[in-house]
Write an enzyme that holds these catalytic residues in place. Structure first.
Site, PDB file in Angstrom:
ATOM      1  N   GLY A  55       0.773  -4.970   1.023  1.00  0.00           N
ATOM      2  CA  GLY A  55      -0.397  -4.991   0.146  1.00  0.00           C
ATOM      3  C   GLY A  55      -0.115  -5.663  -1.190  1.00  0.00           C
ATOM      4  O   GLY A  55      -1.033  -6.177  -1.836  1.00  0.00           O
ATOM      5  N   GLU A 112       4.507  -5.156   7.413  1.00  0.00           N
ATOM      6  CA  GLU A 112       3.755  -4.125   8.131  1.00  0.00           C
ATOM      7  C   GLU A 112       4.248  -3.913   9.555  1.00  0.00           C
ATOM      8  O   GLU A 112       4.233  -2.793  10.055  1.00  0.00           O
ATOM      9  CB  GLU A 112       2.255  -4.466   8.145  1.00  0.00           C
ATOM     10  CG  GLU A 112       1.556  -4.263   6.804  1.00  0.00           C
ATOM     11  CD  GLU A 112       1.662  -5.457   5.868  1.00  0.00           C
ATOM     12  OE1 GLU A 112       2.437  -6.397   6.160  1.00  0.00           O
ATOM     13  OE2 GLU A 112       0.963  -5.450   4.838  1.00  0.00           O
ATOM     14  N   GLU A 133      -0.645  -9.192  -0.534  1.00  0.00           N
ATOM     15  CA  GLU A 133      -2.093  -9.380  -0.353  1.00  0.00           C
ATOM     16  C   GLU A 133      -2.827  -9.328  -1.696  1.00  0.00           C
ATOM     17  O   GLU A 133      -3.762 -10.096  -1.941  1.00  0.00           O
ATOM     18  CB  GLU A 133      -2.627  -8.316   0.615  1.00  0.00           C
ATOM     19  CG  GLU A 133      -2.077  -8.526   2.015  1.00  0.00           C
ATOM     20  CD  GLU A 133      -2.350  -7.364   2.960  1.00  0.00           C
ATOM     21  OE1 GLU A 133      -1.992  -6.217   2.595  1.00  0.00           O
ATOM     22  OE2 GLU A 133      -2.916  -7.596   4.032  1.00  0.00           O
ATOM     23  N   ALA A 171       0.866  -1.171   0.000  1.00  0.00           N
ATOM     24  CA  ALA A 171       0.000   0.000   0.000  1.00  0.00           C
ATOM     25  C   ALA A 171       0.910   1.229   0.000  1.00  0.00           C
ATOM     26  O   ALA A 171       2.089   1.138   0.356  1.00  0.00           O
ATOM     27  CB  ALA A 171      -0.892  -0.020   1.233  1.00  0.00           C
TER      28      ALA A 171
HETATM   29  N1  CAA Z   1       4.648   3.206  -0.537  1.00  0.00           N
HETATM   30  C1  CAA Z   1       5.059   4.382  -1.070  1.00  0.00           C
HETATM   31  N2  CAA Z   1       6.200   4.505  -1.769  1.00  0.00           N
HETATM   32  C2  CAA Z   1       6.971   3.425  -1.924  1.00  0.00           C
HETATM   33  C3  CAA Z   1       6.621   2.172  -1.392  1.00  0.00           C
HETATM   34  C4  CAA Z   1       5.390   2.085  -0.682  1.00  0.00           C
HETATM   35  N3  CAA Z   1       4.945   0.941  -0.168  1.00  0.00           N
HETATM   36  N4  CAA Z   1       7.595   1.294  -1.697  1.00  0.00           N
HETATM   37  C5  CAA Z   1       8.510   1.955  -2.400  1.00  0.00           C
HETATM   38  N5  CAA Z   1       8.153   3.239  -2.551  1.00  0.00           N
HETATM   39  C6  CAA Z   1       8.881   4.314  -3.246  1.00  0.00           C
HETATM   40  C7  CAA Z   1      10.067   4.788  -2.420  1.00  0.00           C
HETATM   41  O1  CAA Z   1       9.638   5.686  -1.442  1.00  0.00           O
HETATM   42  C8  CAA Z   1      10.913   5.398  -3.493  1.00  0.00           C
HETATM   43  O2  CAA Z   1      10.388   6.676  -3.810  1.00  0.00           O
HETATM   44  P1  CAA Z   1      11.354   7.954  -4.013  1.00  0.00           P
HETATM   45  O3  CAA Z   1      12.159   7.596  -5.237  1.00  0.00           O
HETATM   46  O4  CAA Z   1      10.408   9.065  -4.220  1.00  0.00           O
HETATM   47  O5  CAA Z   1      12.191   8.039  -2.776  1.00  0.00           O
HETATM   48  C9  CAA Z   1      10.689   4.500  -4.705  1.00  0.00           C
HETATM   49  O6  CAA Z   1       9.480   3.811  -4.433  1.00  0.00           O
HETATM   50  C10 CAA Z   1      11.762   3.463  -4.893  1.00  0.00           C
HETATM   51  O7  CAA Z   1      11.942   2.779  -3.668  1.00  0.00           O
HETATM   52  P2  CAA Z   1      13.362   2.620  -2.929  1.00  0.00           P
HETATM   53  O8  CAA Z   1      14.252   3.774  -3.245  1.00  0.00           O
HETATM   54  O9  CAA Z   1      13.099   2.341  -1.496  1.00  0.00           O
HETATM   55  O10 CAA Z   1      13.918   1.315  -3.676  1.00  0.00           O
HETATM   56  P3  CAA Z   1      14.922   0.217  -3.079  1.00  0.00           P
HETATM   57  O11 CAA Z   1      15.273  -0.666  -4.231  1.00  0.00           O
HETATM   58  O12 CAA Z   1      16.030   0.868  -2.308  1.00  0.00           O
HETATM   59  O13 CAA Z   1      14.045  -0.616  -2.008  1.00  0.00           O
HETATM   60  C11 CAA Z   1      12.066  -1.777  -1.216  1.00  0.00           C
HETATM   61  C12 CAA Z   1      12.939  -1.395  -2.431  1.00  0.00           C
HETATM   62  C13 CAA Z   1      12.843  -2.765  -0.331  1.00  0.00           C
HETATM   63  C14 CAA Z   1      10.849  -2.482  -1.806  1.00  0.00           C
HETATM   64  C15 CAA Z   1      11.657  -0.542  -0.416  1.00  0.00           C
HETATM   65  O14 CAA Z   1      11.144   0.421  -1.296  1.00  0.00           O
HETATM   66  C16 CAA Z   1      10.611  -0.787   0.652  1.00  0.00           C
HETATM   67  O15 CAA Z   1      10.936  -1.329   1.720  1.00  0.00           O
HETATM   68  N6  CAA Z   1       9.341  -0.385   0.403  1.00  0.00           N
HETATM   69  C17 CAA Z   1       8.265  -0.473   1.374  1.00  0.00           C
HETATM   70  C18 CAA Z   1       7.763  -1.880   1.560  1.00  0.00           C
HETATM   71  C19 CAA Z   1       6.677  -1.941   2.595  1.00  0.00           C
HETATM   72  O16 CAA Z   1       6.887  -1.689   3.763  1.00  0.00           O
HETATM   73  N7  CAA Z   1       5.458  -2.316   2.171  1.00  0.00           N
HETATM   74  C20 CAA Z   1       4.310  -2.459   3.053  1.00  0.00           C
HETATM   75  C21 CAA Z   1       3.444  -1.261   2.993  1.00  0.00           C
HETATM   76  S1  CAA Z   1       2.159  -1.275   4.238  1.00  0.00           S
HETATM   77  C22 CAA Z   1       0.888  -2.166   3.572  1.00  0.00           C
HETATM   78  O17 CAA Z   1       0.979  -2.653   2.488  1.00  0.00           O
HETATM   79  C23 CAA Z   1      -0.341  -2.305   4.436  1.00  0.00           C
HETATM   80  C24 CAA Z   1      -1.358  -3.299   3.981  1.00  0.00           C
HETATM   81  O18 CAA Z   1      -1.521  -4.335   4.568  1.00  0.00           O
HETATM   82  C25 CAA Z   1      -2.248  -3.023   2.861  1.00  0.00           C
END
Ligand code: CAA
Length: 262
Positions: free
Chosen positions: A112, A135, A115, A69
């Protein structure tokens, strides 16, 4: 909207029978923002209504199926707002799609994204795809099936392990644990393989396919005796279709069936 603004791209398989929906927010690793999910629901509904579509493939990019998400969209939300608007509630619309949805996962399927993958009916992935419910690292728990569907699929201990530690598993492990049905070989294209699965399904009668999907889904909702009754009712109902007469007639006459989807 121009193609670059579209958060979900649509195409068709060569024989037109499989609709391919591609999440298209690569800069944010396909983070599932509300506008993206709205477009996804619209495209799924369009495909479901279109007679020429027999199966749907849902995929993302090579680096990310979807990284979850949209954290930036939700980070400042308050309880009253998420509760009143039923935040993420619209994700369940996907479970009312009648045609089979085949997920093709490459790269990250996190939170998400995992999911969303589990909302698909059949799931394929690459060996080095990454599945995780991270999460807990954000101070929350999964909110769209990551504690429920995941537990059905891989069992309690493994679901607890993923949900409480944020443990990442790769595609090979996801295959061993039953989170996905097929792990493609190294060098095989996961979308091409998913389209092949879709084309196989498209080659069968659409009424039976719809009934098969409906019956399997009931297995997750109903106690066994009710599920078995539901299955038998649907099974009996297929004797009212032309495709049942055709399928069994063709077998007896040693020829290929020609389905009319009636
Ligand atoms: N939401 C918003 N933006 C996100 C995102 C997310 N879930 N995942 C990645 N992005 C964005 C980053 O912020 C980044 O944006 P900017 O270039 O503007 O900074 C861009 O995508 C590229 O990401 P990274 O620079 O972080 O890329 P990376 O290769 O270094 O890392 C990653 C990749 C390990 C996937 C890392 O991006 C990450 O950990 N993302 C979040 C994963 C996460 O926690 N997901 C769970 C979300 S909560 C949820 O989903 C609740 C639910 O149950 C529905």
């Amino acid at each position: 909207t121009s193609a670059s603004d579209r958060l979900v791209l649509t195409s068709r398989s060569p024989n037109n029978s499989v609709a391919i929906l591609t999440l298209n927010r690569p800069k944010a690793l396909n983070a599932l923002s509300s506008p993206l999910f709205e477009q996804l629901n619209e495209e799924l509904e369009k495909a479901d209504e279109d007679e020429s579509v027999k199966a749907i493939v849902l995929t993302g990019g090579e680096k990310a199926f979807a990284a979850g998400a949209d954290i930036k969209e939700m980070k400042d939300k308050q309880y009253a707002e998420v509760y009143k608007t039923n935040f993420l509630g619209s994700w369940t619309k996907m479970s009312s799609i009648r045609k089979p949805i085949i997920g093709a996962v490459s790269g990250y399927a996190l939170g998400g994204g995992c999911e969303l993958a589990m909302l698909c009916d059949i799931l394929l992935c690459t060996p080095n795809a990454t599945f995780s419910q991270p999460e807990i690292t954000l101070g929350i728990i999964p909110g769209a099936g990551g504690t429920q569907r995941l537990t059905h699929l891989i069992g309690k201990a493994r679901a607890m392990d993923m949900v409480l530690t944020g443990r990442k598993i790769n595609g090979t492990t996801a295959g061993e644990w039953g989170l996905v049905s097929r792990v493609v070989g190294e060098g095989e294209n996961v979308v091409d393989e998913a389209v092949k699965v879709g084309e196989t399904i498209a080659g069968f009668g659409a009424v039976a396919v719809q009934a098969g999907k409906e019956a399997v889904n009931e297995a997750l909702e109903l106690p066994l005796d009710q599920g078995l009754r539901y299955e038998r009712k649907l099974f009996h109902s297929l004797f009212a279709t032309a495709d049942q007469k055709e399928g069994m007639g063709a077998f007896a006459e040693k020829r290929k069936p020609s389905w009319t989807n009636q």
